[in-house]
Write a protein that holds these residues in place. Structure first.
Motif, short mmCIF file in Angstrom:
data_model
loop_
_atom_site.label_atom_id
_atom_site.label_comp_id
_atom_site.label_asym_id
_atom_site.label_seq_id
_atom_site.Cartn_x
_atom_site.Cartn_y
_atom_site.Cartn_z
N GLY A 7 -1.87 13.38 -3.28
CA GLY A 7 -2.72 12.83 -2.56
C GLY A 7 -2.89 11.22 -2.24
N THR A 8 -3.66 10.60 -1.57
CA THR A 8 -3.57 9.17 -1.27
C THR A 8 -3.90 8.62 -2.48
OG1 THR A 8 -4.46 10.05 0.75
CG2 THR A 8 -4.36 7.49 0.35
N PRO A 9 -3.00 7.70 -2.99
CA PRO A 9 -3.35 7.06 -4.43
C PRO A 9 -4.02 5.75 -4.06
CG PRO A 9 -0.95 6.48 -3.36
CD PRO A 9 -1.66 7.49 -2.32
N SER A 10 -4.66 5.12 -5.23
CA SER A 10 -5.50 4.03 -5.14
C SER A 10 -4.37 2.69 -5.10
CB SER A 10 -6.28 3.79 -6.53
OG SER A 10 -6.45 2.38 -6.68
N ILE A 11 -4.59 1.89 -4.00
CA ILE A 11 -3.54 0.83 -3.83
C ILE A 11 -4.13 -0.30 -4.84
CG2 ILE A 11 -2.54 -0.63 -1.87
CD1 ILE A 11 -1.91 2.51 -1.92
N ALA A 12 -5.23 -0.32 -4.82
CA ALA A 12 -5.73 -1.71 -5.87
C ALA A 12 -5.13 -1.59 -7.14
CB ALA A 12 -7.39 -1.38 -5.85
N GLY A 35 -7.15 4.48 -0.68
CA GLY A 35 -6.87 5.08 -1.85
C GLY A 35 -8.20 5.17 -2.87
N GLY A 36 -9.33 4.71 -2.44
CA GLY A 36 -10.37 4.83 -3.29
C GLY A 36 -10.53 6.19 -3.81
N PRO A 37 -11.34 6.42 -4.88
CA PRO A 37 -11.42 7.56 -5.62
C PRO A 37 -12.26 8.80 -4.94
CG PRO A 37 -13.03 6.15 -6.55
CD PRO A 37 -12.06 5.30 -5.64
#
Lengths: 398, 398
Positions: free
Chosen positions: B265-270, A217-219
């Motif tokens: 969309g695909t979210p930031s998991i960090a 899920g990086g930007p």
């Protein structure tokens, strides 16, 4: 000359694993944990709100954008980072439509990543006024570009087969009929040489968690050609793209003449710390070297599989000029076979209906990995171990 | 009974700092670095692509959403996390409009956070077909809600003065004329008790980097009333909200009957790892206790400032029932005075034209901090040290 031994040593890949899925989620650079610890302990913890100034958080959208820009042939100041790829597709296509106000058709193809199509379907519904998404087969896109088309939106490399569009030919055709082109570089950025400036691209978008290795899920990022920046409509007009974000006026005024206007809301700074560390790996890497090596490895992979693995057939083009940086094979029991590979630490993935997909990423994959993958596949096929019942069970997320 | 000594000990605030800016960026929980290290070393590094399944990444939008839901009186399964607050405002207002297709007016107020207004301005421009954003003064909102209004969108607590809307009265009025309401809880979630279910809210959105302490640019959230989920339009229709995200069909079909459809969309998991650690602080915390304590501290702060700091006057309501959890004071040279406070490690911020703003966050702020802040302010005023030239220089990001 790029030193792939050096880049390989910059990744922390589990012992014994052959990771051929960097086209879906790149592995962790060894520098990532330290970069994150630095952000947490010496930025957020100590600087707190001042970090937006003192640590440059506020402009990381742009400083990181410029670093990605160098990998895709973009001019300085033409790329910003943040949000998700889905959002950036919406923004770019919406912006494109506003540049061709007398047309109503958005053209895409069935090889586009589904979320790109979904976001455009949402945009069309939102705009109400007779807009249409027209989807054709990839091979017929160029002929479908007529003066009825407002925006052409395509993913350069097919996420399933690896088939690659001829970017320049499509742009030239689109521009000749007055259409705007939005390119999704999800499977291009960090994978193949891209020349946004040289090929006269209007808009491009992409993600950082695949070949750029910024973590799950990086930007995302968005590119706008400098010739369009002054007039481009931000569409998703948030405070972060305002001319004077801290004036807190009630009327939106896009940042004049700068890519900043494509920024929307407050971005995740933690995700930027990971992206920063991931981009450090690219210092000293020449994408032409990456491409040359990837083609060698794909040629080796395909020829070894074809000579040793009966029943497994190549998907997508054989001509490497028409392929990105992953290789997929049709196999009737592909899902189970991929599960068997994964159990033996050869990591690829499966794409319906029958494709086993392998990302070829020279930064951390070499001949040894390719040969081990083929050895393992050959053995699984010979022993028919993929027929084991446990490999047939589909996981929730596949 | 909430143990504020315990919660205070869970934050890593620099020695000697009085941090009264948790309403803008919460401080780092002590558990954050370990949670992130766990994510990096034992999830991304080792699980790689499998982490979407094995570590539950794919559904963290929902599991984290439910944890936030408990802090805002939301039903289980009615909140999802990701994207930015700006995006979530756009999505909620767009969804609201689709529920009242025969109306064209979106009502907001001048006390709304500017990005909410900007995003709606972008939405109006995108929809083309005669839509209008009408902005009135906060005090007149309730009278401006007529049967012409499709959507009312407001921030519950004014980011400048702390003035709080009467949520229930506005919702009841809106519903009585057939309008939909979207609440921005940026200054409410984790700050004051909110009862989304009990007050019959339609949509709510909020962020996690303020009172919830998930770090700079932590993910946003969206709430949709369960009674609306089945029919609500996702507007920003990405693959993550699809009925079958991994079927990769070319047509969007929203996840039926579930809040999942508001995922994009695909979210930031960090960023989720940081949010998870931040929410652990809330286990065992009762927001009614937080509110009681905040009112005590705000009363103390206001009365001390008013008795000891001439020329500094309260902004916003004196009645605590009409105030959120921050206090602002007008002061002619407020910008410079805030810089002088910050230099002496009393951290608040400045909001134009003349407001010094202080967040009152009982999880880590007590009487000692309030008194030290007032002592420092009193001294700065008495010595006129704020008149020093270096405090007059505005930083790029303020």
């Amino acid at each position: 000359m790029t030193d792939f031994t050096k880049t390989r040593a910059m990744f922390d890949i589990p012992e014994g694993m052959v990771y051929l899925n960097g086209n879906s989620l790149g592995p962790m650079p060894k520098a990532s944990p330290a970069a994150m610890t630095e952000f947490l302990n010496n930025e957020w913890r100590t600087e707190l709100i001042k970090g937006w100034n003192t640590k440059g958080w506020f402009m990381q959208t742009n400083t990181l954008g410029d670093r990605i820009g160098k990998l895709i042939g973009a001019e300085a100041g033409s790329v910003v980072v943040s949000d998700t790829l889905s959002i950036k597709v919406f923004q770019a296509v919406g912006a494109g439509l506003s540049m061709v106000p007398d047309r109503r058709v958005i053209l895409s193809d069935t090889g586009n990543f589904p979320t790109d199509l979904y976001m455009v379907q949402g945009l069309v519904k939102l705009k109400e006024d007779g807009y249409e998404l027209r989807t054709v087969e990839p091979e017929t896109v160029i002929d479908a570009i007529t003066d009825e088309i407002a925006v052409v939106t395509l993913t350069e490399v097919d996420y399933r087969t690896g088939r690659k569009h001829d970017m320049k030919a499509i742009i030239d055709k689109a521009h000749s009929v007055g259409a705007v082109v939005v390119w999704d570089l999800a499977h291009s950025a960090g994978a193949i040489p891209v020349d946004l400036s040289g090929t006269n691209v209007d808009f491009a978008v992409g993600c950082t968690y695949k070949f750029l290795n910024a973590g799950p899920g990086g930007p995302a990022f968005i590119y706008v050609a400098p010739r369009l920046i002054e007039t481009v409509e931000p569409v998703l007009s948030g405070w972060y793209g305002h001319e004077a974000p801290f004036a807190f006026t009630t009327d939106y005024r896009p940042m004049p003449g700068k890519i900043d206007r494509m920024r929307i809301g407050t971005p995740s700074i933690a995700s930027f710390a990971l992206l920063e560390a991931a981009l450090d790996v690219w210092d000293g890497v020449d994408l032409n070297d990456v491409r040359t090596r990837a083609v060698e490895l794909m040629d080796l992979f395909i020829s070894e599989v074809e000579s040793r693995c009966a029943g497994v057939t190549l998907a997508g083009p054989r001509n490497m000029d028409e392929r990105g940086s992953h290789v997929s094979f049709h196999f009737e029991d592909g899902y189970a076979c991929m599960q068997a590979l994964i159990e033996r630490k050869v990591i690829g993935d499966f794409r319906a209906p029958d494709m086993m997909r392998f990302g070829i990423t020279p930064l951390f994959v070499g001949e040894a990995e390719i040969l081990k993958a083929v050895d393992t596949l050959e053995d699984i096929l010979k022993t028919e171990s993929y027929k084991d019942a446990r490999f047939q069970v589909r996981s929730a997320v596949t």
